[in-house]
Scaffold this active site. Structure first.
Site, PDB file in Angstrom:
ATOM      1  N   ASP B 130      46.172  43.027  43.808  1.00 24.83           N
ATOM      2  CA  ASP B 130      45.109  42.515  43.438  1.00 24.83           C
ATOM      3  C   ASP B 130      43.948  42.760  44.517  1.00 24.83           C
ATOM      4  O   ASP B 130      44.209  42.493  45.673  1.00 24.83           O
ATOM      5  CB  ASP B 130      45.199  40.835  43.466  1.00 24.83           C
ATOM      6  N   HIS B 137      31.388  37.292  44.196  1.00 28.45           N
ATOM      7  CA  HIS B 137      32.593  36.202  44.114  1.00 28.45           C
ATOM      8  C   HIS B 137      32.713  36.133  45.657  1.00 28.45           C
ATOM      9  O   HIS B 137      33.043  34.847  46.335  1.00 28.45           O
ATOM     10  CB  HIS B 137      33.599  36.687  43.659  1.00 28.45           C
ATOM     11  N   GLU B 207      39.415  38.681  35.837  1.00 27.26           N
ATOM     12  CA  GLU B 207      39.542  39.842  36.557  1.00 27.26           C
ATOM     13  C   GLU B 207      39.712  41.193  35.514  1.00 27.26           C
ATOM     14  O   GLU B 207      39.977  40.894  34.231  1.00 27.26           O
ATOM     15  CB  GLU B 207      40.779  40.045  37.579  1.00 27.26           C
ATOM     16  N   ASP B 239      44.355  35.558  36.839  1.00 25.23           N
ATOM     17  CA  ASP B 239      45.123  35.471  38.179  1.00 25.23           C
ATOM     18  C   ASP B 239      44.997  34.227  38.336  1.00 25.23           C
ATOM     19  O   ASP B 239      44.336  33.659  39.136  1.00 25.23           O
ATOM     20  CB  ASP B 239      44.623  36.449  39.168  1.00 25.23           C
ATOM     21  N   ARG B 243      44.378  26.289  43.835  1.00 20.35           N
ATOM     22  CA  ARG B 243      43.563  26.188  45.179  1.00 20.35           C
ATOM     23  C   ARG B 243      43.922  25.591  46.570  1.00 20.35           C
ATOM     24  O   ARG B 243      43.779  25.621  47.361  1.00 20.35           O
ATOM     25  CB  ARG B 243      41.883  25.800  44.926  1.00 20.35           C
ATOM     26  N   GLN B 246      46.990  27.186  47.777  1.00 18.79           N
ATOM     27  CA  GLN B 246      46.244  28.264  48.713  1.00 18.79           C
ATOM     28  C   GLN B 246      45.543  28.115  49.890  1.00 18.79           C
ATOM     29  O   GLN B 246      45.957  28.673  51.017  1.00 18.79           O
ATOM     30  CB  GLN B 246      45.283  29.101  47.636  1.00 18.79           C
ATOM     31  N   LYS B 259      49.618  31.814  43.874  1.00 15.68           N
ATOM     32  CA  LYS B 259      49.480  32.794  42.932  1.00 15.68           C
ATOM     33  C   LYS B 259      50.532  33.352  42.193  1.00 15.68           C
ATOM     34  O   LYS B 259      50.327  33.975  41.053  1.00 15.68           O
ATOM     35  CB  LYS B 259      48.852  34.096  43.443  1.00 15.68           C
ATOM     36  N   THR B 263      50.491  35.436  36.113  1.00 18.26           N
ATOM     37  CA  THR B 263      49.319  36.323  35.849  1.00 18.26           C
ATOM     38  C   THR B 263      49.477  36.684  34.380  1.00 18.26           C
ATOM     39  O   THR B 263      50.457  37.253  34.122  1.00 18.26           O
ATOM     40  CB  THR B 263      49.351  37.530  36.926  1.00 18.26           C
ATOM     41  N   GLU B 395      34.337  28.610  42.066  1.00 18.80           N
ATOM     42  CA  GLU B 395      32.940  28.932  42.250  1.00 18.80           C
ATOM     43  C   GLU B 395      32.069  28.062  41.114  1.00 18.80           C
ATOM     44  O   GLU B 395      30.828  27.462  41.806  1.00 18.80           O
ATOM     45  CB  GLU B 395      32.589  30.352  42.058  1.00 18.80           C
TER      46      GLU B 395
END
Lengths: 449, 449
Positions: B130, B137, B207, B239, B243, B246, B259, B263, B395
């Site tokens: 990835d 982004h 993606e 994907d 958060r 992460q 992650k 996917t 975002e």
């Protein structure tokens, strides 16, 4: 030491106690198939199975798990099949047992000199994950980058930090490795401007790899107390690393081209059954205690006492340059033989590893990620205390500032073209050893452009 | 729009111009095999090949590339085989061509209603990588974490940042996804102490994925100007990302359990040949120019004008809790159908992507890493300018601080259990579209412990 009718040299890594699994072929019979090592011989499991000698109830029901070019099918069967195969093989090869020993025709078909076989990758590796489980290693690296007060990142004592590695570039011991080109920043000028050059900080990483047996369903974590059931066995791993490329690329998504050019593994998978006599307590985890999904009872919290060693063997000649392009040959699949003098640069041990393999498995799957038979998990660099305790040159030379001396009078900060890195590991029993053999690879110069 | 004798609805993503590849099975014939989509039908390529209708010189020499449960064998053949297959299929399916159209027996065997087939993963994916290739982004994420002055990391404009993802947990569109548990730190107290909880910040990432055709030999990089020859085709990728997990785990080795729980990819692989009419100039790279191994001539520096959209469709019911354990069923392989009202939350486009796929391939292999047929490379979140330009909720909601409004009157910072995320993408031609169909997945609640 268990006695076998197959000759086992006194210093062999492969007495009857061990019986590590691998995949081999011969010039006369080039289809890869599973085997075990015993002394200086290999036992062809495909042939043994065809002869009807692996006919316990579990393996009989499982069909042709050894008539395969990899061990994945056998790995998937789980502990009952592994226990039955081990018991059967211990019996067939034990001193006093004549079934194979006295059938000279069959014996010559199934038992071959190790010197006459070619080894292959033991599994089709679906995914490869690398951890960072040695506290000594993480601390040393942390001190170098952030100083002694902040050596460990805030998350390090709470979870086994890991990342996904590259499965396609895992190669077997003996395969030459090409020095990678990559983006590196020389000097300290700001703003940083990279150049595309052969890595000047090529390192080895001494690691232990773990092959997964039965997997788990996507969405269904493996509890830490059941994780050991998913471990098929262990290999030595050299996770070659380009430190200068790594330094520039790794923020924020981790190492990428600095690692994915090659990872070498040893050919023989040593099983938990063979290592069991060498189990020892893993370091306590009390400050902080891990979260419950990672917590192991003190008695279950074990590593193995495996003495690990890394040597560097320089050669005068550093091989040919190229390999790629329209007229080139193989880029990375050749096999060099070095002929210099080897110097031991690392003596480490698995026993001090902070995060155990069951904890790595529990953490890996905690969010539901599925493991599959043949997946490879590696420990990350295994360092320990002691003058030669550093599991990589980055630590041994303190970032390249204190070269290590080799016995031929040269010194190294990082690896030179032509250097052969030789890893070995063994458990010392009473009058015998259970070992891994070697994981070796010779560094070739970067490909011509 | 190319005319076909197969009916193609006006708004179809799959006119004759497209011919995307997939793998399907039917209840009556459950062995997965390759196909192409045309209108609301699928054409069984295994059956077409068996009927002797894919008999050009390249495919004839290649043998039974369509008598396979995946497209890997066909992918490995490269552009001459792909061009021949496309030319043959364009001919067989074109409006005036009677070979298939007029042979009612054969036609009924090879051409099936899409509503009656089940789609499968189109390839055995050896490795999944990835990237992080959208400047919009990376800039938005950077501003959130480091402020506007330091939005892009120092390396970002010099190389396509990427990391290795998890291949085992790639699932096909339509597969339910379980919310992962993981280590998260709530609040701002120091020192940070994590808890093990279901993620409270579950996000999608829009993606584009790229399937690799022929690979490269280990040690032999793919030059950027040859990289396009290695691209078999494209899919939509979600994907899924946790958060909060992460944020705590990603230093220093990158995202891992945040992650690797799932996917999702769309079932149809759209080829470069089908997308060629929609090629457009990629953003200029002049400040800085990339290093020579990544530099493309302006005319070669193209993306595709693919309009991308993400919708969230809530449901009242959020499914069952468990799934694992001795009495549990499937943990992640089910298929939910949502029945709510979908709200478009993202409108983006591939055309503004900063690092092109050929650059990603060149960088990935620059140190010698080998790609294999069926490997998947994904772009990273594709964001662009505009009010709905954000390719993920991180975002779109500015880190959860500005909820997005859904048409049913609810709002989201991150995804709720029961939400279905629907991605779609299409190129607008003159009176027709070349599209990807959908990539959808419904979020199930975390498994019970």
């Amino acid at each position: 030491m268990l006695a076998s009718w197959v000759p086992v040299p006194a210093d062999s890594h492969f007495p009857l106690n061990n019986l590590p699994y691998g995949v081999f072929s011969t010039a006369a019979s080039p289809l890869p198939r599973p085997c075990v090592a015993i002394g200086d011989s290999v036992l062809d499991l495909a042939a043994v199975q065809r002869a009807g000698l692996l006919s316990g109830p579990v393996l009989s029901a499982a069909g042709d798990c050894f008539q395969q070019p990899t061990l994945n099918a056998f790995m998937a069967l789980g502990r009952p099949a592994w226990a039955e195969a081990r018991a059967t093989l211990l019996h067939l090869l034990s001193a006093g047992e004549g079934t194979l020993r006295d059938d000279t025709v069959l014996r010559s078909r199934v038992l071959l000199p190790a010197s006459e076989v070619r080894m292959h990758l033991p599994a089709a590796i679906g995914d490869y994950t690398d951890f960072y489980a040695s506290r000594e290693h993480a601390t040393n690296i942390g001190i170098m980058f952030r100083g002694r007060e902040n050596a460990l990142q805030p998350n390090w004592l709470h979870l086994p930090v890991g990342y996904h590695g590259r499965a396609s570039s895992i190669v077997l011991s003996g395969t030459d490795v090409r020095r990678p080109r990559g983006q590196v920043v020389r000097g300290t000028a700001q703003p940083q401007v990279p150049a595309f050059e052969p890595s000047a900080a090529l390192d080895f990483e001494l690691e232990m790899g773990c092959f997964i047996g039965p997997g788990n369903e996507l969405g269904c974590p493996i509890p830490v107390e059941r994780a050991a059931e998913h471990i098929f066995g262990y290999v030595l791993v050299n996770d070659w690393s380009a430190r200068d490329i790594q330094r520039w690329e790794y923020v924020p998504l981790g190492p990428f081209t600095s690692k994915n050019f090659a990872t070498s593994i040893s050919p023989w998978i040593v099983t938990p059954d063979a290592l069991e006599p060498f189990a020892c307590a893993a370091p306590a985890q009390e400050d902080p205690q891990p979260l419950p999904y990672l917590r192991q009872q003190p008695g279950e919290r074990t590593n193995y006492d495996i003495q690990l060693e890394v040597s560097i063997e320089p050669t005068g000649s550093s091989g040919s340059g190229s390999g790629c392009g329209p007229n080139g040959g193989s880029g990375g699949a050749g096999e060099s033989s070095s002929s210099g003098q080897a110097t031991v640069v690392t003596r480490s041990n698995l026993k001090t590893m902070y995060w155990t393999l069951p904890q790595m498995i529990a953490h890996h799957t905690a969010g539901g990620c599925n493991l599959r038979p043949g997946d490879l998990l590696a420990s990350g660099t295994l360092s320990c205390e002691g003058p030669l305790g550093a599991g990589c040159l980055q630590e041994a030379t303190w970032g390249g500032s204190r070269p290590v001396q080799l016995e031929d009078g040269t010194e190294r900060t990082f690896l030179l073209d032509g250097d052969t890195v030789i890893m070995s590991g063994a458990c010392q029993g009473d009058g015998y050893r259970v070992g891994f053999g070697e994981c070796r690879g010779t560094l070739l110069p970067a490909a011509e452009l």
